[in-house]
Scaffold this motif. Structure first.
Motif, PDB file in Angstrom:
ATOM      1  N   THR A 317     -12.973  24.174  -8.279  1.00 16.93           N
ATOM      2  CA  THR A 317     -13.774  22.947  -8.343  1.00 16.93           C
ATOM      3  C   THR A 317     -13.544  22.218  -9.662  1.00 16.93           C
ATOM      4  O   THR A 317     -13.383  20.996  -9.696  1.00 16.93           O
ATOM      5  CB  THR A 317     -15.272  23.283  -8.191  1.00 16.93           C
ATOM      6  OG1 THR A 317     -15.496  23.873  -6.911  1.00 16.93           O
ATOM      7  CG2 THR A 317     -16.141  22.037  -8.339  1.00 16.93           C
ATOM      8  N   VAL A 318     -13.505  22.976 -10.748  1.00 13.63           N
ATOM      9  CA  VAL A 318     -13.285  22.393 -12.076  1.00 13.63           C
ATOM     10  C   VAL A 318     -11.908  21.752 -12.177  1.00 13.63           C
ATOM     11  O   VAL A 318     -11.759  20.625 -12.655  1.00 13.63           O
ATOM     12  CB  VAL A 318     -13.465  23.464 -13.170  1.00 13.63           C
ATOM     13  CG1 VAL A 318     -13.010  22.939 -14.531  1.00 13.63           C
ATOM     14  CG2 VAL A 318     -14.918  23.914 -13.239  1.00 13.63           C
ATOM     15  N   LEU A 319     -10.883  22.452 -11.714  1.00 16.73           N
ATOM     16  CA  LEU A 319      -9.524  21.934 -11.847  1.00 16.73           C
ATOM     17  C   LEU A 319      -9.323  20.663 -11.032  1.00 16.73           C
ATOM     18  O   LEU A 319      -8.660  19.725 -11.492  1.00 16.73           O
ATOM     19  CB  LEU A 319      -8.510  22.999 -11.432  1.00 16.73           C
ATOM     20  CG  LEU A 319      -8.482  24.287 -12.254  1.00 16.73           C
ATOM     21  CD1 LEU A 319      -7.306  25.156 -11.846  1.00 16.73           C
ATOM     22  CD2 LEU A 319      -8.435  23.996 -13.745  1.00 16.73           C
ATOM     23  N   LEU A 320      -9.888  20.599  -9.843  1.00 12.65           N
ATOM     24  CA  LEU A 320      -9.767  19.387  -9.031  1.00 12.65           C
ATOM     25  C   LEU A 320     -10.415  18.204  -9.732  1.00 12.65           C
ATOM     26  O   LEU A 320      -9.827  17.115  -9.830  1.00 12.65           O
ATOM     27  CB  LEU A 320     -10.407  19.604  -7.662  1.00 12.65           C
ATOM     28  CG  LEU A 320      -9.683  20.543  -6.696  1.00 12.65           C
ATOM     29  CD1 LEU A 320     -10.513  20.729  -5.434  1.00 12.65           C
ATOM     30  CD2 LEU A 320      -8.298  20.009  -6.340  1.00 12.65           C
ATOM     31  N   TYR A 321     -11.633  18.387 -10.212  1.00 11.04           N
ATOM     32  CA  TYR A 321     -12.358  17.284 -10.863  1.00 11.04           C
ATOM     33  C   TYR A 321     -11.661  16.854 -12.149  1.00 11.04           C
ATOM     34  O   TYR A 321     -11.448  15.652 -12.394  1.00 11.04           O
ATOM     35  CB  TYR A 321     -13.792  17.720 -11.155  1.00 11.04           C
ATOM     36  CG  TYR A 321     -14.666  16.603 -11.682  1.00 11.04           C
ATOM     37  CD1 TYR A 321     -15.419  15.824 -10.813  1.00 11.04           C
ATOM     38  CD2 TYR A 321     -14.754  16.330 -13.048  1.00 11.04           C
ATOM     39  CE1 TYR A 321     -16.232  14.791 -11.288  1.00 11.04           C
ATOM     40  CE2 TYR A 321     -15.543  15.305 -13.524  1.00 11.04           C
ATOM     41  CZ  TYR A 321     -16.282  14.541 -12.638  1.00 11.04           C
ATOM     42  OH  TYR A 321     -17.074  13.517 -13.122  1.00 11.04           O
TER      43      TYR A 321
END
Length: 493
Positions: A317-321
Protein backbone atom coordinates in the motif's frame (compact mmCIF):
# COMPACT_ATOMS: atom_id res chain seq x y z
CA UNK A 1 28.69 -13.98 -31.05
CA UNK A 2 27.97 -16.29 -28.09
CA UNK A 3 30.74 -18.09 -26.18
CA UNK A 4 29.65 -21.38 -24.65
CA UNK A 5 32.87 -23.40 -24.76
CA UNK A 6 35.12 -23.11 -21.73
CA UNK A 7 38.25 -22.87 -23.87
CA UNK A 8 36.90 -19.95 -25.88
CA UNK A 9 35.92 -18.07 -22.74
CA UNK A 10 39.26 -18.73 -21.07
CA UNK A 11 41.05 -17.29 -24.10
CA UNK A 12 38.84 -14.22 -24.08
CA UNK A 13 39.36 -13.64 -20.36
CA UNK A 14 43.11 -13.98 -20.73
CA UNK A 15 43.06 -11.17 -23.27
CA UNK A 16 40.95 -8.91 -21.04
CA UNK A 17 42.36 -9.11 -17.55
CA UNK A 18 41.31 -6.75 -14.77
CA UNK A 19 43.55 -3.73 -14.04
CA UNK A 20 46.91 -4.30 -12.37
CA UNK A 21 47.25 -3.35 -8.72
CA UNK A 22 49.73 -0.51 -9.33
CA UNK A 23 48.44 0.81 -12.66
CA UNK A 24 47.59 4.48 -13.06
CA UNK A 25 43.92 5.57 -13.00
CA UNK A 26 44.08 6.03 -16.77
CA UNK A 27 45.48 2.51 -17.20
CA UNK A 28 42.76 1.10 -14.93
CA UNK A 29 40.00 2.93 -16.77
CA UNK A 30 41.29 1.84 -20.17
CA UNK A 31 41.47 -1.77 -18.98
CA UNK A 32 37.91 -1.67 -17.66
CA UNK A 33 36.66 -0.19 -20.93
CA UNK A 34 38.44 -2.94 -22.87
CA UNK A 35 36.92 -5.62 -20.64
CA UNK A 36 33.43 -4.13 -20.99
CA UNK A 37 33.79 -4.13 -24.76
CA UNK A 38 34.97 -7.75 -24.82
CA UNK A 39 32.60 -9.34 -22.30
CA UNK A 40 29.62 -7.01 -21.96
CA UNK A 41 29.02 -5.66 -25.43
CA UNK A 42 30.48 -8.73 -27.16
CA UNK A 43 31.51 -12.27 -26.22
CA UNK A 44 29.06 -13.67 -23.66
CA UNK A 45 27.16 -10.32 -23.73
CA UNK A 46 26.52 -9.81 -20.01
CA UNK A 47 24.79 -6.53 -20.92
CA UNK A 48 25.37 -4.95 -17.51
CA UNK A 49 26.48 -1.53 -18.80
CA UNK A 50 23.75 0.62 -20.32
CA UNK A 51 25.98 3.61 -21.22
CA UNK A 52 29.67 4.50 -21.14
CA UNK A 53 30.86 7.92 -20.06
CA UNK A 54 32.71 9.67 -22.92
CA UNK A 55 34.46 11.76 -20.27
CA UNK A 56 35.81 8.77 -18.32
CA UNK A 57 39.38 8.87 -19.65
CA UNK A 58 39.67 12.61 -19.01
CA UNK A 59 38.48 12.09 -15.44
CA UNK A 60 40.97 9.26 -14.99
CA UNK A 61 43.91 11.34 -16.20
CA UNK A 62 42.82 14.21 -13.95
CA UNK A 63 42.81 11.83 -10.95
CA UNK A 64 46.46 10.85 -11.36
CA UNK A 65 48.48 12.07 -8.42
CA UNK A 66 45.44 12.79 -6.25
CA UNK A 67 45.41 11.48 -2.69
CA UNK A 68 42.75 9.45 -0.96
CA UNK A 69 41.53 5.85 -1.05
CA UNK A 70 38.99 6.55 -3.81
CA UNK A 71 41.19 8.73 -6.02
CA UNK A 72 41.15 7.31 -9.54
CA UNK A 73 38.86 4.39 -8.70
CA UNK A 74 36.52 3.67 -11.62
CA UNK A 75 32.92 3.04 -10.66
CA UNK A 76 29.65 2.36 -12.45
CA UNK A 77 26.37 4.00 -11.45
CA UNK A 78 22.89 2.52 -11.66
CA UNK A 79 20.93 4.31 -14.35
CA UNK A 80 18.29 5.74 -12.07
CA UNK A 81 20.89 8.04 -10.48
CA UNK A 82 21.72 11.35 -12.14
CA UNK A 83 25.29 12.33 -12.90
CA UNK A 84 26.50 15.55 -14.54
CA UNK A 85 28.31 13.55 -17.21
CA UNK A 86 26.99 13.55 -20.81
CA UNK A 87 24.81 10.47 -20.24
CA UNK A 88 21.03 10.23 -19.83
CA UNK A 89 19.39 8.97 -16.66
CA UNK A 90 16.70 6.67 -17.99
CA UNK A 91 15.56 4.31 -15.21
CA UNK A 92 15.66 1.87 -18.12
CA UNK A 93 12.66 3.49 -19.81
CA UNK A 94 12.54 4.80 -23.38
CA UNK A 95 10.43 7.65 -21.99
CA UNK A 96 13.63 9.07 -20.46
CA UNK A 97 16.02 7.98 -23.22
CA UNK A 98 17.15 11.59 -23.71
CA UNK A 99 17.03 12.66 -20.06
CA UNK A 100 20.46 14.32 -19.80
CA UNK A 101 20.00 16.56 -16.76
CA UNK A 102 23.55 17.89 -16.42
CA UNK A 103 23.41 17.59 -12.65
CA UNK A 104 24.98 15.31 -10.05
CA UNK A 105 22.96 13.65 -7.34
CA UNK A 106 24.52 14.99 -4.10
CA UNK A 107 25.79 11.49 -3.36
CA UNK A 108 27.57 11.44 -6.74
CA UNK A 109 29.02 14.89 -6.07
CA UNK A 110 30.51 13.55 -2.82
CA UNK A 111 32.09 10.61 -4.62
CA UNK A 112 33.40 12.86 -7.38
CA UNK A 113 35.01 15.10 -4.75
CA UNK A 114 36.72 11.99 -3.35
CA UNK A 115 38.28 11.42 -6.77
CA UNK A 116 36.26 8.58 -8.31
CA UNK A 117 36.02 8.15 -12.06
CA UNK A 118 32.46 7.77 -13.36
CA UNK A 119 32.94 5.00 -15.90
CA UNK A 120 29.33 4.74 -17.01
CA UNK A 121 25.81 3.66 -16.10
CA UNK A 122 24.48 0.18 -15.37
CA UNK A 123 21.35 -1.50 -16.62
CA UNK A 124 18.50 -2.18 -14.21
CA UNK A 125 15.06 -3.66 -13.91
CA UNK A 126 13.03 -0.90 -15.52
CA UNK A 127 11.70 1.68 -13.03
CA UNK A 128 13.60 -0.23 -10.33
CA UNK A 129 11.34 -3.27 -10.75
CA UNK A 130 8.09 -1.60 -9.74
CA UNK A 131 6.08 -1.58 -12.96
CA UNK A 132 4.67 -5.11 -13.17
CA UNK A 133 4.05 -8.13 -10.96
CA UNK A 134 5.43 -10.32 -13.79
CA UNK A 135 8.59 -8.34 -14.50
CA UNK A 136 11.86 -9.96 -15.55
CA UNK A 137 14.71 -8.99 -13.24
CA UNK A 138 17.39 -7.02 -15.05
CA UNK A 139 15.30 -6.21 -18.15
CA UNK A 140 14.65 -2.67 -19.35
CA UNK A 141 13.36 -1.14 -22.54
CA UNK A 142 16.57 0.84 -22.97
CA UNK A 143 19.12 -1.77 -21.91
CA UNK A 144 17.56 -5.14 -22.65
CA UNK A 145 18.40 -8.04 -20.32
CA UNK A 146 21.38 -8.18 -17.96
CA UNK A 147 22.76 -11.69 -17.53
CA UNK A 148 24.43 -13.28 -14.53
CA UNK A 149 28.17 -13.77 -15.28
CA UNK A 150 28.12 -16.95 -13.16
CA UNK A 151 25.44 -18.49 -15.38
CA UNK A 152 24.29 -16.48 -18.38
CA UNK A 153 20.95 -18.28 -18.59
CA UNK A 154 20.11 -17.43 -14.97
CA UNK A 155 18.86 -14.28 -13.32
CA UNK A 156 21.11 -11.49 -12.12
CA UNK A 157 18.17 -10.42 -9.89
CA UNK A 158 17.15 -6.78 -9.64
CA UNK A 159 16.62 -4.06 -9.71
CA UNK A 160 20.37 -3.30 -9.45
CA UNK A 161 21.12 -6.20 -11.81
CA UNK A 162 23.66 -4.32 -13.90
CA UNK A 163 25.59 -3.08 -10.88
CA UNK A 164 25.84 -6.55 -9.33
CA UNK A 165 26.76 -8.27 -12.59
CA UNK A 166 29.29 -5.56 -13.49
CA UNK A 167 31.21 -5.90 -10.22
CA UNK A 168 31.17 -9.70 -10.48
CA UNK A 169 32.43 -9.52 -14.08
CA UNK A 170 35.27 -7.11 -13.22
CA UNK A 171 33.88 -4.21 -15.28
CA UNK A 172 34.64 -1.63 -12.56
CA UNK A 173 36.26 -1.34 -9.14
CA UNK A 174 32.80 -0.92 -7.59
CA UNK A 175 29.28 0.16 -8.46
CA UNK A 176 26.31 1.93 -6.93
CA UNK A 177 22.89 0.34 -6.63
CA UNK A 178 19.61 1.45 -5.12
CA UNK A 179 17.16 -0.47 -2.99
CA UNK A 180 13.54 -0.16 -1.97
CA UNK A 181 13.22 -3.81 -0.95
CA UNK A 182 15.94 -6.24 -2.01
CA UNK A 183 17.27 -4.34 -5.02
CA UNK A 184 20.86 -4.15 -3.74
CA UNK A 185 21.05 -7.27 -1.61
CA UNK A 186 19.42 -9.73 -4.01
CA UNK A 187 21.60 -8.93 -7.07
CA UNK A 188 24.68 -8.79 -4.85
CA UNK A 189 23.88 -12.26 -3.51
CA UNK A 190 23.08 -13.84 -6.89
CA UNK A 191 26.17 -12.32 -8.53
CA UNK A 192 28.53 -13.21 -5.68
CA UNK A 193 29.53 -9.71 -4.55
CA UNK A 194 29.19 -7.53 -1.46
CA UNK A 195 26.14 -5.28 -1.31
CA UNK A 196 25.21 -2.82 1.42
CA UNK A 197 21.83 -1.17 1.96
CA UNK A 198 22.51 1.56 4.52
CA UNK A 199 20.10 3.01 7.03
CA UNK A 200 17.53 5.04 5.11
CA UNK A 201 18.59 8.66 5.52
CA UNK A 202 22.34 8.07 5.68
CA UNK A 203 22.70 8.72 1.93
CA UNK A 204 20.85 11.45 0.00
CA UNK A 205 18.17 10.45 -2.53
CA UNK A 206 18.02 13.80 -4.32
CA UNK A 207 18.17 13.41 -8.13
CA UNK A 208 17.54 9.67 -7.92
CA UNK A 209 14.45 8.36 -9.74
CA UNK A 210 12.19 7.39 -6.81
CA UNK A 211 9.77 4.71 -5.78
CA UNK A 212 9.33 5.41 -2.07
CA UNK A 213 10.71 8.13 0.18
CA UNK A 214 10.02 5.79 3.11
CA UNK A 215 12.30 3.01 1.86
CA UNK A 216 14.53 4.16 -1.01
CA UNK A 217 18.27 4.39 -0.55
CA UNK A 218 21.42 4.12 -2.63
CA UNK A 219 24.25 1.87 -1.51
CA UNK A 220 27.62 0.44 -2.60
CA UNK A 221 28.20 -2.86 -4.38
CA UNK A 222 31.80 -4.05 -4.41
CA UNK A 223 34.20 -6.98 -4.37
CA UNK A 224 34.96 -6.67 -0.64
CA UNK A 225 33.43 -5.23 2.51
CA UNK A 226 36.32 -2.75 2.77
CA UNK A 227 35.66 -1.41 -0.72
CA UNK A 228 31.97 -1.00 0.11
CA UNK A 229 32.85 0.79 3.35
CA UNK A 230 35.18 3.18 1.51
CA UNK A 231 32.38 3.99 -0.91
CA UNK A 232 29.85 4.54 1.88
CA UNK A 233 32.23 6.87 3.70
CA UNK A 234 32.22 9.19 0.71
CA UNK A 235 28.52 8.79 -0.09
CA UNK A 236 27.07 9.46 3.35
CA UNK A 237 25.97 12.87 4.62
CA UNK A 238 23.09 15.25 5.18
CA UNK A 239 21.34 16.97 2.27
CA UNK A 240 19.02 19.94 2.87
CA UNK A 241 16.88 18.81 -0.07
CA UNK A 242 16.24 15.38 1.50
CA UNK A 243 14.56 15.66 4.91
CA UNK A 244 15.30 12.03 5.73
CA UNK A 245 19.03 12.82 5.89
CA UNK A 246 18.82 15.49 8.60
CA UNK A 247 20.69 13.23 11.07
CA UNK A 248 23.12 11.73 8.55
CA UNK A 249 26.04 14.00 9.43
CA UNK A 250 25.74 12.90 13.07
CA UNK A 251 26.05 9.24 12.05
CA UNK A 252 28.48 9.35 9.14
CA UNK A 253 31.98 8.07 9.86
CA UNK A 254 35.04 6.56 8.30
CA UNK A 255 33.29 3.24 7.87
CA UNK A 256 36.50 1.48 6.81
CA UNK A 257 38.49 2.59 9.85
CA UNK A 258 37.40 -0.14 12.28
CA UNK A 259 37.36 -3.10 9.92
CA UNK A 260 40.84 -4.52 10.51
CA UNK A 261 40.55 -4.58 14.30
CA UNK A 262 36.94 -5.75 14.44
CA UNK A 263 36.19 -8.91 16.40
CA UNK A 264 33.18 -11.13 16.98
CA UNK A 265 34.58 -12.76 20.11
CA UNK A 266 31.74 -13.02 22.62
CA UNK A 267 29.30 -11.22 20.32
CA UNK A 268 25.81 -12.71 20.41
CA UNK A 269 24.36 -13.16 16.92
CA UNK A 270 20.71 -13.92 16.20
CA UNK A 271 20.45 -16.79 13.70
CA UNK A 272 17.31 -16.85 11.58
CA UNK A 273 16.39 -20.32 10.35
CA UNK A 274 13.30 -19.56 8.35
CA UNK A 275 11.35 -22.33 6.68
CA UNK A 276 11.10 -21.89 2.93
CA UNK A 277 10.91 -23.77 -0.34
CA UNK A 278 14.53 -22.94 -1.12
CA UNK A 279 17.04 -25.58 -2.15
CA UNK A 280 18.13 -27.53 0.96
CA UNK A 281 21.74 -27.24 -0.22
CA UNK A 282 21.50 -23.52 0.54
CA UNK A 283 21.18 -24.37 4.23
CA UNK A 284 24.24 -26.61 4.06
CA UNK A 285 26.21 -23.57 2.90
CA UNK A 286 24.55 -21.51 5.64
CA UNK A 287 25.57 -24.04 8.31
CA UNK A 288 29.20 -23.76 7.18
CA UNK A 289 28.99 -19.97 7.44
CA UNK A 290 27.58 -20.26 10.95
CA UNK A 291 30.44 -22.59 11.88
CA UNK A 292 32.87 -19.94 10.60
CA UNK A 293 31.20 -17.34 12.84
CA UNK A 294 31.48 -19.70 15.80
CA UNK A 295 35.19 -20.19 15.14
CA UNK A 296 35.51 -16.40 15.12
CA UNK A 297 34.25 -16.42 18.71
CA UNK A 298 30.61 -15.46 18.14
CA UNK A 299 27.83 -16.84 20.30
CA UNK A 300 24.99 -18.03 18.07
CA UNK A 301 21.41 -17.72 19.26
CA UNK A 302 18.66 -19.37 17.23
CA UNK A 303 15.71 -17.09 16.56
CA UNK A 304 12.24 -18.23 15.59
CA UNK A 305 11.20 -15.79 12.87
CA UNK A 306 8.12 -16.11 10.70
CA UNK A 307 7.28 -13.58 8.04
CA UNK A 308 4.43 -11.25 9.02
CA UNK A 309 2.00 -11.02 6.11
CA UNK A 310 0.70 -7.70 7.45
CA UNK A 311 4.10 -6.12 6.71
CA UNK A 312 3.98 -7.25 3.10
CA UNK A 313 0.38 -6.07 2.72
CA UNK A 314 0.97 -2.64 4.20
CA UNK A 315 4.32 -2.17 2.46
CA UNK A 316 2.55 -2.69 -0.87
CA UNK A 317 0.00 0.00 0.00
CA UNK A 318 2.83 2.39 0.90
CA UNK A 319 4.82 1.72 -2.26
CA UNK A 320 1.83 2.26 -4.55
CA UNK A 321 0.90 5.57 -2.92
CA UNK A 322 4.45 6.91 -2.68
CA UNK A 323 5.35 5.86 -6.23
CA UNK A 324 2.63 8.11 -7.62
CA UNK A 325 3.45 11.01 -5.30
CA UNK A 326 7.24 10.79 -5.54
CA UNK A 327 7.54 9.96 -9.23
CA UNK A 328 5.12 12.74 -10.16
CA UNK A 329 7.29 15.21 -8.23
CA UNK A 330 10.51 13.92 -9.81
CA UNK A 331 9.22 14.02 -13.37
CA UNK A 332 7.63 17.44 -12.91
CA UNK A 333 10.97 18.84 -11.72
CA UNK A 334 13.15 17.51 -14.54
CA UNK A 335 15.02 20.11 -16.58
CA UNK A 336 14.54 20.24 -20.33
CA UNK A 337 11.55 18.88 -22.19
CA UNK A 338 11.01 15.20 -21.36
CA UNK A 339 7.98 13.57 -23.04
CA UNK A 340 6.54 12.59 -19.64
CA UNK A 341 5.82 14.75 -16.60
CA UNK A 342 3.69 12.39 -14.51
CA UNK A 343 2.87 8.75 -13.85
CA UNK A 344 -0.22 9.17 -16.02
CA UNK A 345 2.03 10.34 -18.86
CA UNK A 346 4.23 7.25 -18.37
CA UNK A 347 1.27 4.90 -18.55
CA UNK A 348 0.18 6.54 -21.79
CA UNK A 349 3.74 6.44 -23.18
CA UNK A 350 4.06 2.71 -22.48
CA UNK A 351 0.75 2.00 -24.18
CA UNK A 352 1.78 4.03 -27.22
CA UNK A 353 5.13 2.21 -27.36
CA UNK A 354 3.98 -1.21 -26.21
CA UNK A 355 6.05 -3.18 -28.72
CA UNK A 356 9.28 -1.79 -27.27
CA UNK A 357 8.25 -1.17 -23.67
CA UNK A 358 5.87 -4.06 -22.94
CA UNK A 359 6.93 -7.02 -25.08
CA UNK A 360 7.14 -9.38 -22.10
CA UNK A 361 5.13 -7.86 -19.25
CA UNK A 362 2.74 -5.02 -18.59
CA UNK A 363 2.42 -2.11 -16.18
CA UNK A 364 -0.27 -3.19 -13.75
CA UNK A 365 1.64 -1.73 -10.78
CA UNK A 366 1.79 1.66 -12.52
CA UNK A 367 -1.96 1.49 -13.13
CA UNK A 368 -2.64 0.50 -9.53
CA UNK A 369 -0.41 3.30 -8.24
CA UNK A 370 -2.22 5.88 -10.35
CA UNK A 371 -5.42 4.96 -8.51
CA UNK A 372 -3.80 4.82 -5.05
CA UNK A 373 -5.07 8.16 -3.73
CA UNK A 374 -6.44 7.24 -0.28
CA UNK A 375 -4.10 9.22 1.97
CA UNK A 376 -5.65 8.02 5.24
CA UNK A 377 -5.24 4.37 4.24
CA UNK A 378 -1.66 5.07 3.15
CA UNK A 379 -0.72 6.78 6.43
CA UNK A 380 -2.23 3.94 8.47
CA UNK A 381 -0.39 1.34 6.40
CA UNK A 382 2.90 3.22 6.64
CA UNK A 383 2.71 3.52 10.43
CA UNK A 384 1.75 -0.11 10.85
CA UNK A 385 4.38 -1.52 8.47
CA UNK A 386 7.23 0.50 9.95
CA UNK A 387 6.19 -0.36 13.51
CA UNK A 388 5.92 -4.08 12.76
CA UNK A 389 9.24 -4.16 10.90
CA UNK A 390 11.20 -1.83 13.19
CA UNK A 391 10.23 -1.51 16.87
CA UNK A 392 8.16 -4.72 16.93
CA UNK A 393 10.34 -6.52 14.39
CA UNK A 394 14.11 -6.08 14.28
CA UNK A 395 14.33 -4.07 17.50
CA UNK A 396 12.26 -6.64 19.40
CA UNK A 397 14.23 -9.59 18.04
CA UNK A 398 17.50 -7.94 19.03
CA UNK A 399 16.32 -6.99 22.52
CA UNK A 400 14.45 -10.17 23.48
CA UNK A 401 17.30 -12.40 22.37
CA UNK A 402 20.05 -10.07 23.62
CA UNK A 403 21.83 -10.19 20.25
CA UNK A 404 23.85 -7.51 18.44
CA UNK A 405 22.48 -8.26 14.98
CA UNK A 406 20.75 -10.90 12.87
CA UNK A 407 22.11 -13.22 10.20
CA UNK A 408 20.29 -15.22 7.53
CA UNK A 409 20.82 -16.44 3.97
CA UNK A 410 20.17 -13.46 1.71
CA UNK A 411 18.13 -15.32 -0.89
CA UNK A 412 18.04 -18.53 -2.92
CA UNK A 413 20.46 -19.33 -5.76
CA UNK A 414 19.84 -17.74 -9.16
CA UNK A 415 16.79 -19.05 -10.99
CA UNK A 416 16.53 -19.62 -14.76
CA UNK A 417 15.58 -16.57 -16.82
CA UNK A 418 11.93 -16.93 -17.78
CA UNK A 419 10.51 -14.48 -20.30
CA UNK A 420 7.09 -16.14 -20.16
CA UNK A 421 6.37 -16.28 -16.44
CA UNK A 422 8.69 -13.55 -15.14
CA UNK A 423 10.91 -13.79 -12.06
CA UNK A 424 10.93 -16.60 -9.52
CA UNK A 425 12.34 -14.81 -6.48
CA UNK A 426 12.31 -16.93 -3.29
CA UNK A 427 12.55 -15.08 0.01
CA UNK A 428 14.56 -16.98 2.61
CA UNK A 429 15.92 -14.27 4.91
CA UNK A 430 14.67 -11.15 6.66
CA UNK A 431 15.48 -8.54 4.03
CA UNK A 432 11.97 -7.14 3.91
CA UNK A 433 12.14 -6.34 7.63
CA UNK A 434 15.26 -4.23 7.06
CA UNK A 435 13.80 -2.61 3.95
CA UNK A 436 10.51 -1.57 5.53
CA UNK A 437 12.11 -0.48 8.80
CA UNK A 438 14.83 1.41 6.91
CA UNK A 439 17.58 -0.42 8.82
CA UNK A 440 21.03 -1.49 7.51
CA UNK A 441 21.43 -4.75 5.61
CA UNK A 442 24.74 -6.14 4.36
CA UNK A 443 25.20 -9.22 2.19
CA UNK A 444 28.59 -10.95 1.88
CA UNK A 445 29.29 -13.97 -0.37
CA UNK A 446 29.21 -17.17 1.72
CA UNK A 447 29.54 -19.88 -0.93
CA UNK A 448 27.57 -21.40 -3.77
CA UNK A 449 25.14 -24.12 -4.75
CA UNK A 450 26.46 -25.89 -7.86
CA UNK A 451 28.43 -22.78 -8.82
CA UNK A 452 25.56 -20.35 -8.15
CA UNK A 453 26.52 -17.79 -5.47
CA UNK A 454 24.69 -17.25 -2.17
CA UNK A 455 25.11 -14.34 0.21
CA UNK A 456 25.03 -14.16 3.99
CA UNK A 457 22.96 -11.28 5.35
CA UNK A 458 23.86 -9.15 8.37
CA UNK A 459 20.95 -6.99 9.63
CA UNK A 460 21.07 -4.53 12.50
CA UNK A 461 19.41 -1.61 14.21
CA UNK A 462 18.92 1.85 12.75
CA UNK A 463 22.21 3.78 12.36
CA UNK A 464 24.22 0.70 13.30
CA UNK A 465 25.82 0.68 9.84
CA UNK A 466 29.43 0.72 11.07
CA UNK A 467 28.99 -2.34 13.30
CA UNK A 468 27.22 -4.28 10.55
CA UNK A 469 30.10 -3.59 8.17
CA UNK A 470 32.60 -4.64 10.83
CA UNK A 471 30.76 -7.92 11.39
CA UNK A 472 30.74 -8.58 7.66
CA UNK A 473 34.45 -7.86 7.44
CA UNK A 474 35.22 -10.35 10.21
CA UNK A 475 33.15 -13.01 8.50
CA UNK A 476 34.90 -12.26 5.20
CA UNK A 477 38.28 -12.91 6.90
CA UNK A 478 37.25 -16.20 8.51
CA UNK A 479 35.08 -17.56 5.72
CA UNK A 480 36.12 -21.12 4.86
CA UNK A 481 34.15 -21.46 1.63
CA UNK A 482 35.79 -20.83 -1.70
CA UNK A 483 33.93 -18.19 -3.68
CA UNK A 484 33.23 -19.35 -7.22
CA UNK A 485 34.52 -17.20 -10.07
CA UNK A 486 32.21 -16.23 -12.95
CA UNK A 487 32.19 -18.71 -15.82
CA UNK A 488 30.62 -16.38 -18.43
CA UNK A 489 28.66 -19.30 -19.84
CA UNK A 490 25.35 -21.09 -19.41
CA UNK A 491 24.87 -23.16 -16.29
CA UNK A 492 25.44 -26.86 -16.83
CA UNK A 493 24.99 -29.77 -14.40
Amino acid sequence: MRFTRIGAIAALLAATVAPAAHATPADDTAAYLKRIEALDANGPRINAVIALNPDAMRQAKAAEGKAGPLAGKAILVKDNIETADPMPTTAGSLALANNVTGRDAPMIARLRKAGVVILGKTNLSEWANFRSTHSISGWSGVGGLTRNPHATDRSACGSSAGSGAAVAAGFAWAAIGTETDGSITCPASLNGVVGFKPTVGLVSRTHIVPISHSQDTAGPMAATVRDAALMLTAMAGSDPADAATKDADAHKADFAAGLDGASLKGVRIGVIRRKSRANPLLYDVYDKALADLTRAGAVLVDIDYTNNDAIDRDEFTVLLYELREDLNAYLAGLPGHPPVRSLADLIAFDKANAAAEMPWFGQELFEMAEKATDKAAYEKARENAQRLAGPEGIDRLLAENRVAFLVAPTTAPAWPIDFVNGGHYTSVGAGTLAAVAGYPHLTVPMGDVHGLPIGLSFIGAKWDDAHILQAGAVYERVRSATIAAPTFRRWEP
